[in-house]
Design a protein around this motif. Structure first.
Motif, PDB file in Angstrom:
ATOM      1  N   ASN A  61       0.809   5.200   1.249  1.00 35.18           N
ATOM      2  CA  ASN A  61       0.093   6.034   2.206  1.00 35.18           C
ATOM      3  C   ASN A  61       0.406   7.511   2.015  1.00 35.18           C
ATOM      4  O   ASN A  61       1.573   7.902   1.891  1.00 35.18           O
ATOM      5  N   CYS A  80      -8.524  12.467  -2.394  1.00 36.93           N
ATOM      6  CA  CYS A  80      -8.254  11.092  -2.826  1.00 36.93           C
ATOM      7  C   CYS A  80      -8.404  10.961  -4.337  1.00 36.93           C
ATOM      8  O   CYS A  80      -7.562  10.340  -5.006  1.00 36.93           O
ATOM      9  N   ARG A  86      -5.487   9.496   6.989  1.00 37.46           N
ATOM     10  CA  ARG A  86      -4.626   8.874   5.983  1.00 37.46           C
ATOM     11  C   ARG A  86      -5.442   8.556   4.732  1.00 37.46           C
ATOM     12  O   ARG A  86      -6.599   8.152   4.819  1.00 37.46           O
ATOM     13  N   ASP A 105       0.830  -1.199   0.000  1.00 38.94           N
ATOM     14  CA  ASP A 105       0.000   0.000   0.000  1.00 38.94           C
ATOM     15  C   ASP A 105       0.866   1.250   0.000  1.00 38.94           C
ATOM     16  O   ASP A 105       2.002   1.239   0.464  1.00 38.94           O
ATOM     17  N   GLN A 154      -4.366   1.140  -2.179  1.00 38.68           N
ATOM     18  CA  GLN A 154      -4.213  -0.252  -1.777  1.00 38.68           C
ATOM     19  C   GLN A 154      -3.697  -1.107  -2.926  1.00 38.68           C
ATOM     20  O   GLN A 154      -4.154  -0.981  -4.061  1.00 38.68           O
ATOM     21  N   GLU A 208      -0.207  10.781   4.191  1.00 42.11           N
ATOM     22  CA  GLU A 208      -0.581  11.150   5.553  1.00 42.11           C
ATOM     23  C   GLU A 208      -1.255  12.515   5.579  1.00 42.11           C
ATOM     24  O   GLU A 208      -0.768  13.470   4.973  1.00 42.11           O
ATOM     25  N   SER A 210      -4.907   6.024   1.570  1.00 45.34           N
ATOM     26  CA  SER A 210      -4.055   4.900   1.188  1.00 45.34           C
ATOM     27  C   SER A 210      -4.479   4.333  -0.156  1.00 45.34           C
ATOM     28  O   SER A 210      -5.657   4.025  -0.363  1.00 45.34           O
ATOM     29  N   ASN A 252      -0.812  13.630  13.316  1.00 44.83           N
ATOM     30  CA  ASN A 252      -1.513  12.907  12.259  1.00 44.83           C
ATOM     31  C   ASN A 252      -3.018  13.014  12.476  1.00 44.83           C
ATOM     32  O   ASN A 252      -3.520  12.739  13.572  1.00 44.83           O
TER      33      ASN A 252
END
Length: 305
Positions: free
Chosen positions: A230, A283, A244, A228, A248, A232, A246, A241
């Motif tokens: 990541n 994202c 996240r 994966d 995949q 942050e 990620s 933090n």
């Protein structure tokens, strides 16, 4: 006769709930055709024959089955919350699955991207679809400007993502990537802005007033290599933090021959609802910037490509 209680009407076990009598306040009214089952039993899909009688609204606390997909229950409206974002108040994790397009695999012809957005239980929260013309998709590739529409289980467009045409490399810091998040459509609630950095993918999450709220930092080498990847999400000073994003790992075959990706997003349950929506937008921007090249073996490895 005095003191004699007549038997209940057919189909009613309690004489107080006969035809014409109102169900007392606070009692659950079940939707016809859906078996509710015992509390916690989870029998949400079992269909029974609907009985004749007045129609009642569907129960908001139960999952909805629509065209084979299990949708997340419809939450009640909340004050000061953009309509359709109430779902995000109940979750701290989101899974985004890009649908595989057979035409794109066989011909290399770029099609509009489509995504399922689910909660941790696998229930669909939203469905997202790109709205870009054919010429733009195939001439500009992953750098293309796009409008991505996110709809809920009622078919209402609740979030609109708009990406203008910008430079895809940090060599031109005056024209870096940006994404506007609208909820509802036409009302900006935040922005994702790429920050110039010689090595790392870095972004800033801003609110509707263009005030910096959060930072996103990715790895130096952004490529899929059996693990994966990541990104942050941190506080403005990058000391804490917050969440996240990620990408995949989906396996050798899928990574090599398709650009269909899976992402996971985590954030605090009590994070501002608008910032959750902007993180979803971040994202999608990250997906287009770094992971839309897999099918043509030209996936970007970092900010210089």
């Amino acid at each position: 006769l005095p003191g004699h209680t007549p038997p209940p009407p057919p189909g009613f076990s309690n004489p107080n709930f006969g035809p014409g009598n109102q169900v007392p306040y606070g009692y659950t009214q079940h939707a016809p055709g859906v078996y509710q089952g015992a509390a916690g039993a989870g029998n949400y899909n079992f269909q029974v024959q609907a009985m004749a009688g007045p129609a009642v609204p569907p129960i908001e606390s139960q999952p909805i089955v629509n065209k084979g997909a299990m949708w997340m229950p419809v939450p009640p409206p909340l004050p000061n919350c953009p309509p359709g974002l109430e779902y995000l108040t109940q979750i701290d994790q989101i899974l985004i699955h890009q649908q595989i397009e057979l035409l794109e695999i066989l011909t290399g012809f770029e099609t509009n991207n489509k995504y399922e957005i689910k909660n941790a239980l696998g229930q669909r929260v939203y469905f997202a679809a790109e709205d870009t013309d054919c010429c733009t998709r195939n001439c500009c590739g992953p750098s293309r400007p796009f409008t991505l529409r996110i709809i809920d289980n009622l078919g209402h467009e609740v979030i609109t993502l708009q990406r203008p045409l910008r430079c895809s490399s940090c060599c031109f810091p005056c024209c870096l990537q940006e994404l506007e998040v609208q909820a509802p459509p036409g009302t900006p609630v935040g922005y994702v802005v790429q920050n110039w950095h010689p090595c790392l993918p870095k972004f800033t999450i801003q609110d509707e007033k263009r005030t910096d709220m959060l930072k996103i930092t990715g790895p130096c080498v952004v490529c899929s290599c059996c693990e994966d990847i990541n990104f942050e999400v941190k506080s403005l000073d990058e000391t804490a933090n917050v969440g996240r994003i990620s990408k995949q790992w989906t396996g050798f075959v899928k990574e090599a021959f398709t650009d269909a990706d899976n992402f996971g997003i985590t954030f605090p349950m009590d994070l501002d609802i608008k910032m959750k929506a902007v993180m979803i937008g971040a994202c999608f921007l990250i997906d287009f910037m770094f992971f839309e090249h897999a099918a043509d073996n030209k996936q970007r490895a970092g900010v210089w490509q």
